[in-house]
Design a protein around this motif. Structure first.
Motif, short mmCIF file in Angstrom:
data_model
loop_
_atom_site.label_atom_id
_atom_site.label_comp_id
_atom_site.label_asym_id
_atom_site.label_seq_id
_atom_site.Cartn_x
_atom_site.Cartn_y
_atom_site.Cartn_z
N TYR A 65 -6.11 -3.26 -12.46
CA TYR A 65 -6.24 -2.82 -13.85
C TYR A 65 -5.71 -1.40 -14.04
O TYR A 65 -5.93 -0.55 -13.17
CB TYR A 65 -7.72 -2.78 -14.25
CG TYR A 65 -8.32 -4.15 -14.50
CD1 TYR A 65 -7.98 -4.85 -15.65
CD2 TYR A 65 -9.23 -4.70 -13.61
CE1 TYR A 65 -8.54 -6.11 -15.89
CE2 TYR A 65 -9.80 -5.94 -13.84
CZ TYR A 65 -9.44 -6.64 -14.98
OH TYR A 65 -9.98 -7.86 -15.21
N PRO A 66 -5.07 -1.13 -15.17
CA PRO A 66 -4.83 0.28 -15.51
C PRO A 66 -6.17 0.93 -15.88
O PRO A 66 -7.19 0.24 -15.96
CB PRO A 66 -3.88 0.21 -16.71
CG PRO A 66 -3.83 -1.20 -17.14
CD PRO A 66 -4.58 -2.05 -16.17
N THR A 67 -6.17 2.23 -16.17
CA THR A 67 -7.43 2.93 -16.47
C THR A 67 -8.17 2.24 -17.62
O THR A 67 -7.56 1.84 -18.62
CB THR A 67 -7.11 4.38 -16.91
OG1 THR A 67 -6.22 4.93 -15.97
CG2 THR A 67 -8.38 5.22 -17.00
#
Ligand code: CMC
Length: 444
Positions: free
Chosen positions: A433-435
């Motif tokens: 996941y990205p942030t």
């Protein structure tokens, strides 16, 4: 990537920058990367500085990556060549003993008679283990796999020899090497004795290294044990053929652990753990069990079909190698040794040998194996020899670990001596996941 030839000649004994590769990334300045030449084998592109340009290389399983410089062992997988310190494995197997090979790996040259005697004496007087160590065995179940015991017991050595080791001191390193070389066979034999419920046998100083190992494995306090010279010779050769194999998974594990400055006995435990897997040292046990399952020559086609079936996880154990795309030179010696041993022991009819020979014949004619360059490896015949000389199947990988200890420790010593050694810290290609923000538990 282009290649700018600087016409610098490779120097013997150390890596030399022979040429420069230029990496063109669209929209960016070209990046120059040195191409290093060793004394033998493929040139390598030095990508150390790539990170400073904001890029890393991606190479799962190290298919195309040299993880270090080493002077110990050279393999040419295409030609089926294996050299230790420049000497071909066939010559070493035919003309030297295991302890001579150990000396060669550790001290860089073959010993003369005096050097060998001194080396033997050092090993001989280190074969006993601390009297507390046998007590650790009691904590294991009797039916534990001996490799499980070896992982624990080798790691436990670090508790016995910790404070007195300075990894930067050559004398301390030598002592570590001698102790490990001397004590691992004792612990290996104890692992076997424990599984059999038999008393541990103390080492015998009048015996050879290999003879002593056989004594600790097979003697009992009830009667004298005479080492059979045919079995002693076969075992010694098996030890030679497994002594080292450059940057394989277990040796790399030892180097990885060693790069942190960890206790060397704990590093060897890391090597033992990595060796256990069936894709690596565990293949000899898996191979013999596979041949027992095949059982008879008439069943071979069924198992060849299974090995070729992508939906079937079955693999022909003892076949294929990451580096050898030709006959494993150790397998050639192993096959000859196998025939020799069976003949000398008057074993005229060994059902597994019939299965092995027919399996090898069929596989080597099959396009699936030919196209993928899958040849018999060292484990294909070693199990049959070990079986013929009375080593139980569950001990096969332990035998490999005993033999490979010298390879691991020689690599550990080499990396401690190498001023360019750094803690091993690979990078990754992150695909998670990205942030994102943590929601309160009621909203998840
Ligand atoms: N039986 C059937 N197919 C095989 C085998 C095998 N033993 N080995 C490789 N292949 C196939 C594999 O399915 C793949 O096919 P495709 O290209 O169609 O997908 C192709 O050959 C390449 O295999 P790979 O798994 O990508 O090769 P690798 O270099 O990653 O693996 C190996 C090397 C030794 C792990 C593998 O050959 C193997 O599992 N062999 C059996 C276990 C064995 O004998 N190990 C002992 C190695 S020697 C002792 C030591 O030094 O540790």
């Amino acid at each position: 990537m282009e290649d700018k030839n600087t016409n610098v000649k490779a120097e013997e004994g150390k890596a030399t920058v022979k040429r420069i590769a230029v990496l063109h990334i669209p929209g960016e300045e070209p990046i120059e990367l040195p191409i290093l030449s060793g004394t033998e084998g493929h040139d390598v592109i030095d990508v150390k500085q790539l990170g400073t340009h904001g890029y890393f290389t991606y190479d799962p399983g190290f298919l195309s990556t040299a993880s270090c410089q080493s002077k110990i062992t050279f393999i040419d997988g295409e030609k089926g060549i294996l050299l230790h310190r420049g000497y071909p494995i066939y010559e070493l197997a035919m003309k030297t003993s295991y302890l001579e090979v150990c000396y060669l790996l550790l001290y860089k040259e073959l010993p003369n008679e005096e050097q060998l005697e001194k080396f033997k004496s050092k090993i001989r007087y280190n074969t006993m283990v601390h009297e507390q160590l046998p007590k650790l065995f009691q904590a294991f179940r009797r039916d534990s796999h001996p490799m499980a015991i070896m992982c624990g017991i080798a790691g436990a050595l670090s508790a016995f020899y910790h404070d007195e080791i300075n990894n930067n001191n050559p004398r301390d390193r030598e002592l570590v090497a001698i102790r490990l070389l001397a004590k691992i066979p004792t612990l290996a034999a104890m692992a076997y004795k424990y599984s059999e419920g038999e008393p541990f046998m103390y080492p015998q100083n009048h015996l050879s290294f290999t003879g002593n190992f056989l004594h600790m494995m097979f003697a009992t306090p009830c009667e004298p044990y005479v080492v059979n010279p045919i079995i002693e010779k076969a075992m010694d050769r098996i030890f030679i053929l497994h002594a080292d194999h450059e940057q394989n998974a277990s040796t790399s594990s030892v180097r990885f652990a060693g790069s942190t400055g960890a206790n060397p006995y704990a590093c060897i435990a890391a090597g033992i753990a990595a060796l256990w897997g069936p894709a690596h040292g565990g293949a000899n046990e898996a191979c013999l069990r596979m041949m027992e399952t095949i059982g008879s020559v008439k069943n071979i086609p069924k198992y060849i079909a299974k090995a070729k079936d992508k939906n079937d996880p079955f693999r022909l154990m003892g076949f294929g190698h990451r580096v050898y795309k030709n006959y494993d030179p150790r397998a050639t010696v192993m096959r000859d040794t196998c025939h020799e041993v069976l003949k000398e022991l008057n074993i005229t009819d060994h059902p597994l040998l019939d299965v092995a020979m027919e399996l090898e014949r069929i596989a080597l004619e099959d396009p699936y194996f030919i196209e993928r360059k899958l040849y018999p490896n060292v484990d294909f015949y070693s199990g049959i020899i070990l079986n013929a000389i009375g080593i139980p199947t569950s001990m096969f990988t332990v035998i490999f670990a005993v033999a490979r200890t010298i390879g691991w420790i020689s690599h550990w010593c080499e990396m401690q001596e190498d001023p360019s050694s750094k803690i091993v810290r690979p990078r990754q290609l992150y695909t998670g996941y990205p942030t994102r923000s943590v929601k309160p538990i009621g909203e998840r």
